[in-house]
Design an enzyme around this catalytic site. Structure first.
Site, PDB file in Angstrom:
ATOM      1  CE1 TYR A  82     -17.280  31.619  19.141  1.00  0.00           C
ATOM      2  CE2 TYR A  82     -15.052  32.175  19.773  1.00  0.00           C
ATOM      3  CZ  TYR A  82     -16.345  31.848  20.119  1.00  0.00           C
ATOM      4  OH  TYR A  82     -16.681  31.759  21.452  1.00  0.00           O
ATOM      5  CE  LYS A 109     -24.286  18.169  22.636  1.00  0.00           C
ATOM      6  NZ  LYS A 109     -24.469  17.753  24.037  1.00  0.00           N
ATOM      7  CG  ASP A 133     -22.857  17.852  26.956  1.00  0.00           C
ATOM      8  OD1 ASP A 133     -22.045  17.273  26.213  1.00  0.00           O
ATOM      9  OD2 ASP A 133     -24.070  17.598  26.923  1.00  0.00           O
ATOM     10  CG  ASP A 188     -13.830  31.779  23.659  1.00  0.00           C
ATOM     11  OD1 ASP A 188     -12.977  32.158  24.474  1.00  0.00           O
ATOM     12  OD2 ASP A 188     -14.651  32.551  23.122  1.00  0.00           O
TER      13      ASP A 188
END
Ligand code: NAD
Length: 337
Positions: A123, A175, A208, A232
């Site tokens: 972002y 991740k 995930d 988010d």
């Protein structure tokens, strides 16, 4: 003496939920004074800028803002004013609690807090098109920025938050299996910081799988910390566990300023209809009251909200009811006694 705060009603349902929130704050006797300022599309239309200097100057002065949602055009158009405000005031910690308030949610007794890094990751908005042949938009590239400093301070914030609120466990969701440098750095730094807090359980999980476990068994989590975009997305999922975006407050905390807002956006599909659920912004205002040492007033408002929701006195449309913003707001004010 009353504390002066900047109020930015914002776009879409923003003015409706802000007005409801200010009515409740007044009825509860919050010692606040308001400097009302513009932001978002409403500011662009009124004064030609989505983030006017007057708004920035106000937050620079008051250092505390209560902000309604701001519309950000998708794809083209101006860049997110929310992101700009977070960057301008270095509001690095986005605190998003998800708590069960009434029986209509999918789970009982949820009490989770997601701490989202608010200034880095994808972002930062460093992105561009890459031209190939005669196609100037053949590809696009976004840069994910992760710094050791930014990661250290957000993970430490999560542990300090856990310590201050008597919480038992911090989960870092990442991740690092695929993004070995950016997410790998987050995992490395998180492990280093965790070593300073031996009394708080620490675990790391791939994002995930975290999302899957969050739906299957949310009770295995307590405080979660993660980078900007993952936070988010996962915080909206967590809002779904407790009844939806109408029940999801947030605080954006920096060293020198703080901004309180609902997790939800400007909800253009219901704007202007008087049906928005103001609970998210109301609970964000309660977090603001905690921040300015008016916790008792915040607790009274939280108790009034709970009694209205649990008593089935009124129910807004997102709860499956038919009551509008005004009826709900009046019920909360009545419950304040
Ligand atoms: P949204 O959060 O505005 O709405 C998603 C869904 O939830 C809609 O169906 C909406 O009606 C419902 N909803 C949201 N808040 C509600 C409330 N208080 N009561 C009842 N129902 C509610 O998300 P979106 O539609 O994806 O985004 C709309 C705009 O808001 C976009 O321009 C987006 O960029 C912006 N946005 C702003 C913020 C912010 O200012 N912090 C956050 C998210 C999205």
């Amino acid at each position: 003496m009353a504390t002066e705060i900047t109020v930015i009603p914002g776009d879409g349902i923003g003015p409706e939920v802000t007005s409801a929130t200010l009515q409740v704050l007044e009825a509860a006797g919050a010692e606040l004074e308001y400097d009302r300022q513009l932001g978002g599309v409403s500011a662009l239309e009124a004064v030609g800028s989505p983030l006017p200097d007057a708004t920035l100057d106000s937050v620079r002065r008051t250092r505390i803002a209560l902000k309604g949602p701001l519309t950000t055009p998708s794809g083209s158009g101006f860049r997110s004013v929310n992101v700009a405000l977070r960057k301008e005031f270095d509001l690095y910690a986005n605190v998003r609690p998800a708590r069960t308030l009434f029986d209509g949610g999918r789970y009982e007794d949820i009490d989770l807090v997601l701490i989202r890094e608010n200034t880095e990751g994808l972002y930062v908005g460093v992105e561009h098109f890459i031209g190939v042949g005669d196609d100037p938009r053949a590809a696009a590239e976004s840069v994910m920025i992760v710094t050791r400093h930014g990661t250290e301070r957000i993970v430490r914030y999560a542990f300090e938050f856990a310590k201050a609120h008597g919480r038992k466990k911090v989960t870092v969701a990442h991740k690092a299996n695929i993004l070995k440098y950016t997410q790998g750095l987050i995992l490395e730094v998180a492990r280093e910081v965790a070593a300073d807090y031996p009394d708080i359980e620490f675990e790391d999980r791939i994002i995930d799988a975290t999302a899957m476990w969050m739906v299957l068994d949310p009770y295995r989590f307590d405080v979660l910390v993660m980078e900007n975009m993952f936070g988010d997305i996962l915080s909206d999922l967590m809002a779904g566990l407790v009844g939806g975006l109408g029940f999801a407050p947030a605080a954006n905390i920096g060293l020198e300023a703080a901004m309180f807002e609902a997790v939800h956006g400007s909800a253009p599909d219901i704007a202007g209809q008087g049906v928005a659920n103001p609970t998210s912004l109301l609970l964000s205002a309660c977090m603001l009251l905690d921040h300015v040492d008016q916790r008792e007033t915040g607790d009274r408002i939280r108790a009034a909200i709970r009694s209205v929701l649990q008593g089935g006195v009124v129910a807004t449309r997102d709860m499956g009811g038919t009551d509008g913003t005004a009826a709900y707001t009046e019920a909360v004010i009545r419950a304040l006694g």
